[in-house]
Design a protein around this motif. Structure first.
Motif, PDB file in Angstrom:
ATOM      1  N   ALA A 247      18.700   4.264   6.097  1.00 32.99           N
ATOM      2  CA  ALA A 247      18.265   4.785   4.792  1.00 32.99           C
ATOM      3  C   ALA A 247      16.911   4.149   4.486  1.00 32.99           C
ATOM      4  O   ALA A 247      16.830   2.948   4.223  1.00 32.99           O
ATOM      5  N   SER A 248      15.862   4.941   4.549  1.00 32.70           N
ATOM      6  CA  SER A 248      14.510   4.406   4.330  1.00 32.70           C
ATOM      7  C   SER A 248      13.639   5.463   3.673  1.00 32.70           C
ATOM      8  O   SER A 248      13.967   6.651   3.630  1.00 32.70           O
ATOM      9  N   THR A 249      12.491   5.027   3.174  1.00 33.67           N
ATOM     10  CA  THR A 249      11.521   5.926   2.568  1.00 33.67           C
ATOM     11  C   THR A 249      10.175   5.203   2.541  1.00 33.67           C
ATOM     12  O   THR A 249      10.042   4.121   3.130  1.00 33.67           O
ATOM     13  N   THR A 250       9.199   5.776   1.890  1.00 30.35           N
ATOM     14  CA  THR A 250       7.889   5.140   1.788  1.00 30.35           C
ATOM     15  C   THR A 250       7.473   5.006   0.320  1.00 30.35           C
ATOM     16  O   THR A 250       7.951   5.747  -0.547  1.00 30.35           O
ATOM     17  N   VAL A 251       6.605   4.076   0.071  1.00 33.91           N
ATOM     18  CA  VAL A 251       6.090   3.831  -1.281  1.00 33.91           C
ATOM     19  C   VAL A 251       5.035   4.886  -1.602  1.00 33.91           C
ATOM     20  O   VAL A 251       4.197   5.199  -0.760  1.00 33.91           O
ATOM     21  N   ASN A 252       5.091   5.452  -2.818  1.00 28.55           N
ATOM     22  CA  ASN A 252       4.087   6.451  -3.188  1.00 28.55           C
ATOM     23  C   ASN A 252       2.847   5.793  -3.802  1.00 28.55           C
ATOM     24  O   ASN A 252       2.753   4.562  -3.863  1.00 28.55           O
ATOM     25  N   LYS A 253       1.912   6.590  -4.281  1.00 31.32           N
ATOM     26  CA  LYS A 253       0.641   6.073  -4.786  1.00 31.32           C
ATOM     27  C   LYS A 253       0.803   5.176  -6.006  1.00 31.32           C
ATOM     28  O   LYS A 253      -0.009   4.292  -6.245  1.00 31.32           O
ATOM     29  N   SER A 254       1.840   5.436  -6.800  1.00 33.37           N
ATOM     30  CA  SER A 254       2.065   4.627  -7.995  1.00 33.37           C
ATOM     31  C   SER A 254       2.918   3.396  -7.706  1.00 33.37           C
ATOM     32  O   SER A 254       3.233   2.618  -8.607  1.00 33.37           O
ATOM     33  N   GLY A 255       3.309   3.218  -6.431  1.00 34.33           N
ATOM     34  CA  GLY A 255       4.105   2.056  -6.044  1.00 34.33           C
ATOM     35  C   GLY A 255       5.599   2.266  -6.137  1.00 34.33           C
ATOM     36  O   GLY A 255       6.375   1.359  -5.845  1.00 34.33           O
ATOM     37  N   ALA A 256       6.026   3.455  -6.548  1.00 32.74           N
ATOM     38  CA  ALA A 256       7.460   3.728  -6.710  1.00 32.74           C
ATOM     39  C   ALA A 256       8.064   4.264  -5.411  1.00 32.74           C
ATOM     40  O   ALA A 256       7.363   4.757  -4.531  1.00 32.74           O
ATOM     41  N   TYR A 257       9.374   4.156  -5.312  1.00 33.38           N
ATOM     42  CA  TYR A 257      10.104   4.717  -4.170  1.00 33.38           C
ATOM     43  C   TYR A 257      11.511   5.101  -4.620  1.00 33.38           C
ATOM     44  O   TYR A 257      12.013   4.627  -5.656  1.00 33.38           O
ATOM     45  N   SER A 258      12.164   5.949  -3.855  1.00 34.75           N
ATOM     46  CA  SER A 258      13.542   6.336  -4.124  1.00 34.75           C
ATOM     47  C   SER A 258      14.155   6.818  -2.815  1.00 34.75           C
ATOM     48  O   SER A 258      13.555   7.642  -2.112  1.00 34.75           O
ATOM     49  N   LEU A 259      15.330   6.293  -2.472  1.00 37.79           N
ATOM     50  CA  LEU A 259      15.994   6.703  -1.227  1.00 37.79           C
ATOM     51  C   LEU A 259      17.467   7.032  -1.486  1.00 37.79           C
ATOM     52  O   LEU A 259      18.040   6.615  -2.499  1.00 37.79           O
TER      53      LEU A 259
ATOM     54  N   ALA B 122       0.824  -1.204   0.000  1.00 35.27           N
ATOM     55  CA  ALA B 122       0.000   0.000   0.000  1.00 35.27           C
ATOM     56  C   ALA B 122       0.859   1.255   0.000  1.00 35.27           C
ATOM     57  O   ALA B 122       2.006   1.252   0.470  1.00 35.27           O
ATOM     58  N   ALA B 123       0.304   2.327  -0.557  1.00 33.72           N
ATOM     59  CA  ALA B 123       0.993   3.618  -0.534  1.00 33.72           C
ATOM     60  C   ALA B 123       1.276   4.019   0.911  1.00 33.72           C
ATOM     61  O   ALA B 123       0.435   3.854   1.786  1.00 33.72           O
ATOM     62  N   GLY B 124       2.473   4.515   1.157  1.00 30.45           N
ATOM     63  CA  GLY B 124       2.858   4.897   2.511  1.00 30.45           C
ATOM     64  C   GLY B 124       3.603   3.810   3.262  1.00 30.45           C
ATOM     65  O   GLY B 124       4.100   4.039   4.369  1.00 30.45           O
ATOM     66  N   THR B 125       3.732   2.611   2.659  1.00 32.75           N
ATOM     67  CA  THR B 125       4.469   1.515   3.306  1.00 32.75           C
ATOM     68  C   THR B 125       5.960   1.843   3.337  1.00 32.75           C
ATOM     69  O   THR B 125       6.529   2.291   2.342  1.00 32.75           O
ATOM     70  N   LYS B 126       6.570   1.604   4.463  1.00 34.95           N
ATOM     71  CA  LYS B 126       7.995   1.912   4.627  1.00 34.95           C
ATOM     72  C   LYS B 126       8.868   0.825   4.020  1.00 34.95           C
ATOM     73  O   LYS B 126       8.578  -0.368   4.132  1.00 34.95           O
ATOM     74  N   VAL B 127       9.938   1.241   3.343  1.00 33.20           N
ATOM     75  CA  VAL B 127      10.942   0.309   2.820  1.00 33.20           C
ATOM     76  C   VAL B 127      12.307   0.732   3.345  1.00 33.20           C
ATOM     77  O   VAL B 127      12.599   1.921   3.484  1.00 33.20           O
ATOM     78  N   ASP B 128      13.159  -0.250   3.674  1.00 40.56           N
ATOM     79  CA  ASP B 128      14.493   0.007   4.230  1.00 40.56           C
ATOM     80  C   ASP B 128      15.564  -0.597   3.332  1.00 40.56           C
ATOM     81  O   ASP B 128      15.340  -1.615   2.657  1.00 40.56           O
ATOM     82  N   LEU B 129      16.732   0.022   3.357  1.00 45.76           N
ATOM     83  CA  LEU B 129      17.883  -0.518   2.642  1.00 45.76           C
ATOM     84  C   LEU B 129      18.708  -1.367   3.609  1.00 45.76           C
ATOM     85  O   LEU B 129      18.982  -0.946   4.736  1.00 45.76           O
TER      86      LEU B 129
END
Length: 220
Positions: free
Chosen positions: A179-191, A159-166
């Motif tokens: 180093a972490s970020t969250t998934v956006n509405k389109s499912g993409a992320y960048s950290l 889901a959008a807003g899900t946290k992902v970690d490196l």
């Protein structure tokens, strides 16, 4: 002299008559101005919107009234699935209708509820559970120590807003880096991340039990 006096009296009488007439008209004008709004002609009402028709095939037509699709006279609720020989599924937000007529090889048709227009088809059932997955790709394969680089990718089934970690493999053990970020509405992320461990670094992106394939970045 008498004739002059008579004429002056006549003029005065005429002037008094005009003033009296004006005084009588004023209350009438005021009464018209104060006429209640309710007594004025009612505005023409706007015509009701026509129902939308969705022809899903096999002689079945779904009627949409006030934004709600009806099947066999009953309204379909958001997230509801019907399977009585004709398959129907209304998305959770009520904006998309999925249909499938008899014939196992037929893909699932997608319809826009608001317009009744076709949005194409898809092979998988809209209610089938989607297995989560992550991709990951570094912006460069070689960096200097503590030089910033980006890791980008896409998430499926998260889901959008899900946290992902490196994560980085250190002495045979995976360690989560700051180093972490969250998934956006389109499912993409960048950290962004800076690596200081020289040599070939094994890395991956993680979100709960979902892991990306391992990739490497060499630090000089």
């Amino acid at each position: 002299m008498r004739t002059t006096t008579h004429r002056r009296s006549a003029l005065r009488t005429a002037a008094v008559s005009v003033l009296a007439g004006t005084a009588l008209l004023a209350p009438a004008a005021a009464a018209l101005a104060s006429t209640p709004t309710a007594e004025r002609p009612a505005a023409v009402r706007t015509a009701a919107a026509k129902p939308v028709k969705i022809d899903i095939g096999a002689g079945v037509t779904i009627t949409v009234k006030d934004g709600k699709p009806y099947y066999n006279g009953k309204v379909l609720k958001p997230g509801q699935t019907v399977n009585d020989g004709i398959y129907l599924h209304l998305s959770a937000n009520g904006k998309r209708l999925y249909s499938k007529t008899q014939g196992g090889g037929t893909p699932y048709a997608i319809w826009d509820v608001a317009t009744g227009k076709s949005l194409g088809t898809q092979k998988n059932s809209p209610t089938a559970a989607v297995k989560s997955a992550l991709t990951a790709k570094p912006s460069t394969a070689t960096v200097k120590a503590w030089q910033e680089l980006r890791v980008s990718g896409k998430a499926t089934g998260l889901a959008a807003g899900t946290k992902v970690d490196l994560q980085q493999k250190q002495h045979g053990t995976w360690k989560t880096l700051p180093a972490s970020t969250t998934v956006n509405k389109s499912g993409a992320y960048s950290l962004r991340v800076k690596l200081g461990l020289k040599g070939k670094n094994e890395l991956r992106v993680q979100s709960g039990s979902t892991l990306s394939p391992v990739f490497t970045v060499t630090v000089r």
